[in-house]
Design a protein around this motif. Structure first.
Motif, PDB file in Angstrom:
ATOM      1  N   GLY A 130      -0.287 -66.661 -18.638  1.00  6.51           N
ATOM      2  CA  GLY A 130       0.552 -65.501 -18.351  1.00  6.51           C
ATOM      3  C   GLY A 130       0.743 -64.613 -19.568  1.00  6.51           C
ATOM      4  O   GLY A 130       0.693 -63.383 -19.476  1.00  6.51           O
ATOM      5  N   ARG A 131       0.938 -65.237 -20.702  1.00  4.01           N
ATOM      6  CA  ARG A 131       1.106 -64.482 -21.948  1.00  4.01           C
ATOM      7  C   ARG A 131      -0.169 -63.721 -22.304  1.00  4.01           C
ATOM      8  O   ARG A 131      -0.123 -62.560 -22.701  1.00  4.01           O
ATOM      9  CB  ARG A 131       1.485 -65.447 -23.063  1.00  4.01           C
ATOM     10  CG  ARG A 131       1.911 -64.781 -24.325  1.00  4.01           C
ATOM     11  CD  ARG A 131       2.444 -65.818 -25.278  1.00  4.01           C
ATOM     12  NE  ARG A 131       2.730 -65.221 -26.549  1.00  4.01           N
ATOM     13  CZ  ARG A 131       3.057 -65.881 -27.618  1.00  4.01           C
ATOM     14  NH1 ARG A 131       3.148 -67.196 -27.565  1.00  4.01           N
ATOM     15  NH2 ARG A 131       3.306 -65.277 -28.742  1.00  4.01           N
ATOM     16  N   ALA A 132      -1.316 -64.368 -22.122  1.00  2.00           N
ATOM     17  CA  ALA A 132      -2.594 -63.710 -22.408  1.00  2.00           C
ATOM     18  C   ALA A 132      -2.813 -62.518 -21.473  1.00  2.00           C
ATOM     19  O   ALA A 132      -3.259 -61.447 -21.912  1.00  2.00           O
ATOM     20  CB  ALA A 132      -3.741 -64.708 -22.278  1.00  2.00           C
ATOM     21  N   LYS A 133      -2.499 -62.690 -20.190  1.00  2.00           N
ATOM     22  CA  LYS A 133      -2.640 -61.585 -19.234  1.00  2.00           C
ATOM     23  C   LYS A 133      -1.723 -60.421 -19.624  1.00  2.00           C
ATOM     24  O   LYS A 133      -2.130 -59.262 -19.580  1.00  2.00           O
ATOM     25  CB  LYS A 133      -2.300 -62.046 -17.817  1.00  2.00           C
ATOM     26  CG  LYS A 133      -3.359 -62.878 -17.158  1.00  2.00           C
ATOM     27  CD  LYS A 133      -2.908 -63.251 -15.751  1.00  2.00           C
ATOM     28  CE  LYS A 133      -3.860 -64.172 -15.058  1.00  2.00           C
ATOM     29  NZ  LYS A 133      -3.375 -64.559 -13.703  1.00  2.00           N
ATOM     30  N   ALA A 134      -0.479 -60.743 -19.977  1.00  2.00           N
ATOM     31  CA  ALA A 134       0.473 -59.699 -20.360  1.00  2.00           C
ATOM     32  C   ALA A 134       0.004 -58.971 -21.615  1.00  2.00           C
ATOM     33  O   ALA A 134       0.062 -57.735 -21.689  1.00  2.00           O
ATOM     34  CB  ALA A 134       1.860 -60.305 -20.573  1.00  2.00           C
ATOM     35  N   GLN A 135      -0.481 -59.712 -22.597  1.00  2.00           N
ATOM     36  CA  GLN A 135      -0.961 -59.083 -23.828  1.00  2.00           C
ATOM     37  C   GLN A 135      -2.175 -58.203 -23.550  1.00  2.00           C
ATOM     38  O   GLN A 135      -2.316 -57.129 -24.126  1.00  2.00           O
ATOM     39  CB  GLN A 135      -1.287 -60.144 -24.876  1.00  2.00           C
ATOM     40  CG  GLN A 135      -0.047 -60.776 -25.464  1.00  2.00           C
ATOM     41  CD  GLN A 135      -0.345 -61.939 -26.398  1.00  2.00           C
ATOM     42  OE1 GLN A 135      -1.389 -62.579 -26.307  1.00  2.00           O
ATOM     43  NE2 GLN A 135       0.589 -62.210 -27.294  1.00  2.00           N
ATOM     44  N   LYS A 136      -3.029 -58.642 -22.648  1.00  2.78           N
ATOM     45  CA  LYS A 136      -4.200 -57.840 -22.285  1.00  2.78           C
ATOM     46  C   LYS A 136      -3.757 -56.540 -21.619  1.00  2.78           C
ATOM     47  O   LYS A 136      -4.284 -55.469 -21.929  1.00  2.78           O
ATOM     48  CB  LYS A 136      -5.120 -58.640 -21.355  1.00  2.78           C
ATOM     49  CG  LYS A 136      -6.375 -57.898 -20.979  1.00  2.78           C
ATOM     50  CD  LYS A 136      -7.266 -58.727 -20.085  1.00  2.78           C
ATOM     51  CE  LYS A 136      -8.501 -57.913 -19.711  1.00  2.78           C
ATOM     52  NZ  LYS A 136      -9.310 -58.601 -18.714  1.00  2.78           N
ATOM     53  N   MET A 137      -2.790 -56.624 -20.709  1.00  2.28           N
ATOM     54  CA  MET A 137      -2.304 -55.416 -20.034  1.00  2.28           C
ATOM     55  C   MET A 137      -1.638 -54.472 -21.026  1.00  2.28           C
ATOM     56  O   MET A 137      -1.807 -53.262 -20.929  1.00  2.28           O
ATOM     57  CB  MET A 137      -1.320 -55.799 -18.927  1.00  2.28           C
ATOM     58  CG  MET A 137      -2.001 -56.419 -17.722  1.00  2.28           C
ATOM     59  SD  MET A 137      -0.877 -56.725 -16.365  1.00  2.28           S
ATOM     60  CE  MET A 137      -0.015 -58.182 -16.944  1.00  2.28           C
ATOM     61  N   ILE A 138      -0.925 -55.022 -21.998  1.00  2.00           N
ATOM     62  CA  ILE A 138      -0.295 -54.185 -23.009  1.00  2.00           C
ATOM     63  C   ILE A 138      -1.372 -53.496 -23.847  1.00  2.00           C
ATOM     64  O   ILE A 138      -1.290 -52.304 -24.121  1.00  2.00           O
ATOM     65  CB  ILE A 138       0.643 -55.020 -23.917  1.00  2.00           C
ATOM     66  CG1 ILE A 138       1.872 -55.457 -23.119  1.00  2.00           C
ATOM     67  CG2 ILE A 138       1.058 -54.229 -25.156  1.00  2.00           C
ATOM     68  CD1 ILE A 138       2.731 -56.490 -23.827  1.00  2.00           C
ATOM     69  N   GLY A 139      -2.400 -54.242 -24.222  1.00  9.30           N
ATOM     70  CA  GLY A 139      -3.506 -53.681 -24.992  1.00  9.30           C
ATOM     71  C   GLY A 139      -4.239 -52.586 -24.241  1.00  9.30           C
ATOM     72  O   GLY A 139      -4.609 -51.562 -24.792  1.00  9.30           O
ATOM     73  N   GLU A 140      -4.458 -52.800 -22.942  1.00  7.25           N
ATOM     74  CA  GLU A 140      -5.133 -51.788 -22.126  1.00  7.25           C
ATOM     75  C   GLU A 140      -4.276 -50.555 -21.975  1.00  7.25           C
ATOM     76  O   GLU A 140      -4.783 -49.442 -21.915  1.00  7.25           O
ATOM     77  CB  GLU A 140      -5.473 -52.375 -20.748  1.00  7.25           C
ATOM     78  CG  GLU A 140      -6.571 -53.404 -20.793  1.00  7.25           C
ATOM     79  CD  GLU A 140      -6.767 -54.111 -19.457  1.00  7.25           C
ATOM     80  OE1 GLU A 140      -5.987 -53.865 -18.505  1.00  7.25           O
ATOM     81  OE2 GLU A 140      -7.699 -54.924 -19.360  1.00  7.25           O
ATOM     82  N   GLY A 141      -2.959 -50.732 -21.927  1.00  6.83           N
ATOM     83  CA  GLY A 141      -2.049 -49.594 -21.768  1.00  6.83           C
ATOM     84  C   GLY A 141      -2.026 -48.710 -22.991  1.00  6.83           C
ATOM     85  O   GLY A 141      -1.873 -47.497 -22.893  1.00  6.83           O
ATOM     86  N   THR A 142      -2.189 -49.281 -24.179  1.00  5.04           N
ATOM     87  CA  THR A 142      -2.151 -48.476 -25.406  1.00  5.04           C
ATOM     88  C   THR A 142      -3.466 -47.772 -25.672  1.00  5.04           C
ATOM     89  O   THR A 142      -3.501 -46.780 -26.349  1.00  5.04           O
ATOM     90  CB  THR A 142      -1.801 -49.351 -26.635  1.00  5.04           C
ATOM     91  OG1 THR A 142      -2.755 -50.404 -26.736  1.00  5.04           O
ATOM     92  CG2 THR A 142      -0.411 -49.911 -26.510  1.00  5.04           C
ATOM     93  N   ASP A 143      -4.562 -48.284 -25.113  1.00  4.82           N
ATOM     94  CA  ASP A 143      -5.860 -47.645 -25.307  1.00  4.82           C
ATOM     95  C   ASP A 143      -6.026 -46.411 -24.435  1.00  4.82           C
ATOM     96  O   ASP A 143      -6.795 -45.527 -24.758  1.00  4.82           O
ATOM     97  CB  ASP A 143      -6.997 -48.628 -24.998  1.00  4.82           C
ATOM     98  CG  ASP A 143      -7.057 -49.777 -25.994  1.00  4.82           C
ATOM     99  OD1 ASP A 143      -6.454 -49.633 -27.078  1.00  4.82           O
ATOM    100  OD2 ASP A 143      -7.683 -50.805 -25.675  1.00  4.82           O
ATOM    101  N   ALA A 144      -5.329 -46.358 -23.322  1.00  2.00           N
ATOM    102  CA  ALA A 144      -5.500 -45.254 -22.363  1.00  2.00           C
ATOM    103  C   ALA A 144      -4.857 -43.989 -22.820  1.00  2.00           C
ATOM    104  O   ALA A 144      -4.054 -43.866 -23.623  1.00  2.00           O
ATOM    105  CB  ALA A 144      -4.927 -45.654 -21.006  1.00  2.00           C
TER     106      ALA A 144
END
Length: 144
Positions: A130-144
């Motif tokens: 869950g933490r990895a998924k959340a961190q991935k979503m946060i990372g994708e949100g900052t790249d956009a």
């Protein structure tokens, strides 16, 4: 209890929390003193949530074709709370509950495993995933 269930169940948190405390009162004699009393009550709440989710899925399957309504909390929320809700909403219910218990409410992995009725290793896997998924979503949100 209510804060945890509101993250897991959404709008039904008040009813679930009340039912959990009623059941704990009715079954107080079943508490064996293993682990904390609070974890025992939280486990009751978690199992009630799972029961409610199963019932809702069956009801939705019978209604075939009808889309389930998603209720939102009418209270105003900060941007951070909205972002946290979006992140948690993208996780599976078990991942969401594991993260909420461990990081949101400060339960140890062992206590959270007891609450959710899972082996410790499974709980740890849910937290990491869950933490990895959340961190991935946060990372994708900052790249956009």
């Amino acid at each position: 209890m209510r804060a945890f269930l509101s993250r897991a169940a959404g709008c039904d948190a008040d009813d679930l929390a009340q039912e959990a405390f009623v059941r704990a009162w009715q079954r107080a004699g079943e508490y064996r003193g293993q682990g904390s009393y609070a974890a025992w009550i939280m486990g009751i709440g978690w199992r009630l949530f799972l029961d409610q989710r199963r019932t809702t899925r069956r009801r939705d399957a019978l209604a075939a074709g009808e889309e389930g309504a998603t209720a939102t909390d009418p209270r105003p929320a900060s941007d951070a709370a909205i972002d946290a809700d979006r992140l948690l909403g993208a996780l599976s219910p078990q991942e969401r509950a594991a993260l909420t218990l461990c990081f949101g409410h400060g339960w140890s992995h062992g206590e959270a495993a007891t609450i959710m009725g899972l082996p410790l290793g499974t709980l740890k896997s849910l937290v990491l995933r869950g933490r990895a998924k959340a961190q991935k979503m946060i990372g994708e949100g900052t790249d956009a």
